[in-house]
Write an enzyme that holds these catalytic residues in place. Sequence first.
Site, PDB file in Angstrom:
ATOM      1  N   GLU A  40     -34.877  32.734  37.822  1.00 36.42           N
ATOM      2  CA  GLU A  40     -34.097  33.831  38.167  1.00 36.42           C
ATOM      3  C   GLU A  40     -33.215  33.643  39.524  1.00 36.42           C
ATOM      4  OE1 GLU A  40     -32.291  35.348  36.113  1.00 36.42           O
ATOM      5  OE2 GLU A  40     -33.308  35.243  34.284  1.00 36.42           O
ATOM      6  N   CYS A 188     -19.435  34.583  24.504  1.00 30.70           N
ATOM      7  CA  CYS A 188     -18.534  35.543  25.244  1.00 30.70           C
ATOM      8  C   CYS A 188     -18.084  35.264  26.678  1.00 30.70           C
ATOM      9  CB  CYS A 188     -19.058  36.970  24.966  1.00 30.70           C
ATOM     10  SG  CYS A 188     -17.840  38.242  25.521  1.00 30.70           S
ATOM     11  N   CYS A 194     -14.562  34.151  20.067  1.00 29.14           N
ATOM     12  CA  CYS A 194     -14.901  35.171  19.172  1.00 29.14           C
ATOM     13  C   CYS A 194     -15.165  34.840  17.794  1.00 29.14           C
ATOM     14  CB  CYS A 194     -13.836  36.326  19.108  1.00 29.14           C
ATOM     15  SG  CYS A 194     -13.385  37.362  20.661  1.00 29.14           S
ATOM     16  N   CYS A 197     -18.829  34.589  17.227  1.00 28.59           N
ATOM     17  CA  CYS A 197     -19.628  35.587  17.870  1.00 28.59           C
ATOM     18  C   CYS A 197     -20.191  36.495  16.563  1.00 28.59           C
ATOM     19  CB  CYS A 197     -18.664  36.386  18.748  1.00 28.59           C
ATOM     20  SG  CYS A 197     -19.744  37.674  19.245  1.00 28.59           S
TER      21      CYS A 197
HETATM   22 FE1  SF4 Z   1     -17.059  38.743  23.141  1.00 29.10          FE
HETATM   23 FE2  SF4 Z   1     -18.059  38.430  20.622  1.00 29.10          FE
HETATM   24 FE3  SF4 Z   1     -16.325  40.510  21.469  1.00 29.10          FE
HETATM   25 FE4  SF4 Z   1     -15.374  38.040  21.213  1.00 29.10          FE
HETATM   26  S1  SF4 Z   1     -16.344  39.269  19.505  1.00 29.10           S
HETATM   27  S2  SF4 Z   1     -15.152  39.632  22.962  1.00 29.10           S
HETATM   28  S3  SF4 Z   1     -17.247  36.926  21.855  1.00 29.10           S
HETATM   29  S4  SF4 Z   1     -18.386  40.175  21.968  1.00 29.10           S
END
Ligand code: SF4
Length: 331
Positions: A40, A188, A194, A197
């Site tokens: 870290e 993200c 997305c 995701c």
């Molecule tokens: Fe982020 Fe997932 Fe929301 Fe897209 S869907 S903005 S990748 S959290």
Amino acid sequence: MTANAAKLLIEHYVDNFRRLPWRSPPGEPAADPYHVWLSEVMLQQTTVATVKPRFERFVQRWPNVDALAAANDEDILQEWAGLGYYARARNLIACAREIARRGRFPTTATQLRELPGIGAYTSAAIAAIAFGENAAAVDTNVARVIARLNRLKRPAPGEVERLVLEMMPEDRPGDFVQAMMDLGATVCRPKPRCPECPLRGDCAAFACGQAENFPERAVRAARPHRQGIVYWIERAGAVWLVRRPARGLLGGMVALPGSEWSDAKTLPVNAIASVRHVFSHFTLDLAVVSHAEPEGEGWWQPLDAIGTAGLPTLYGKVVAAVLASDSRLAA
Ligand code: SF4
């Protein structure tokens, strides 16, 4: 957000987690706190790809916190050379010695935060990953994910931590924290992916088709400029090196001698090379001038062993620029 979001996130992590030398795979016993702490600290402002081999060398040389605490400062600073942000290395040394003095790693975020160089994020990350505490480790990546999930342009102080804790499953804080870190680093991202995701069904920013607009980007102030002179003092295939004062930028690191850095706008016309280096808070232009006599306390470093001197990136650039310059031979 549905209660299912954390479950989906951890399932995605189990299938896609990044194998990193300081981590335990999901579901296995927690990682060594020494490894979590060291990684870290190294990862603050430095990429995973750069840190991986450096981390491995570090733990090979000093396999535990007691070994690191017993090492001498110069060896540690030399091993740190090239990772930048040298205040981190000095804090690392102080922190290792404090942990060795106490006899073991503190186990809670609150206690960890008392140690030199350990802030809110690092203490929470170590506490959650190595000791299973429900602690909200919020770095830039995690803050971005939370802001998007909740469609927050400018989250209020403490709001992101609260939302992380609300979402965190009590029985898997370590995996959850690492899953959030991985999601922010790989899916993200500032430009989000997305469709890949696992949280898109729970994401308010995705639902309104504006994922990229959250959170609002801070406007950066222009980076100021500084200038300085570096002396190139070469004799019989060796160059004169010095050690910088222990305090201040690049404190305690190996360097070429030179002037203070200032806001002055004039550099010498007889420079044999010049180098620009961007620090986080200013840009530095260095002019390298040839000099006959050694400056300050130092030593002759053979040029064919310059790579082992422990020069930080700035001075490594200076050496490379001079060695590539014809004017050095003419000077
Ligand atoms: Fe982020 Fe997932 Fe929301 Fe897209 S869907 S903005 S990748 S959290």
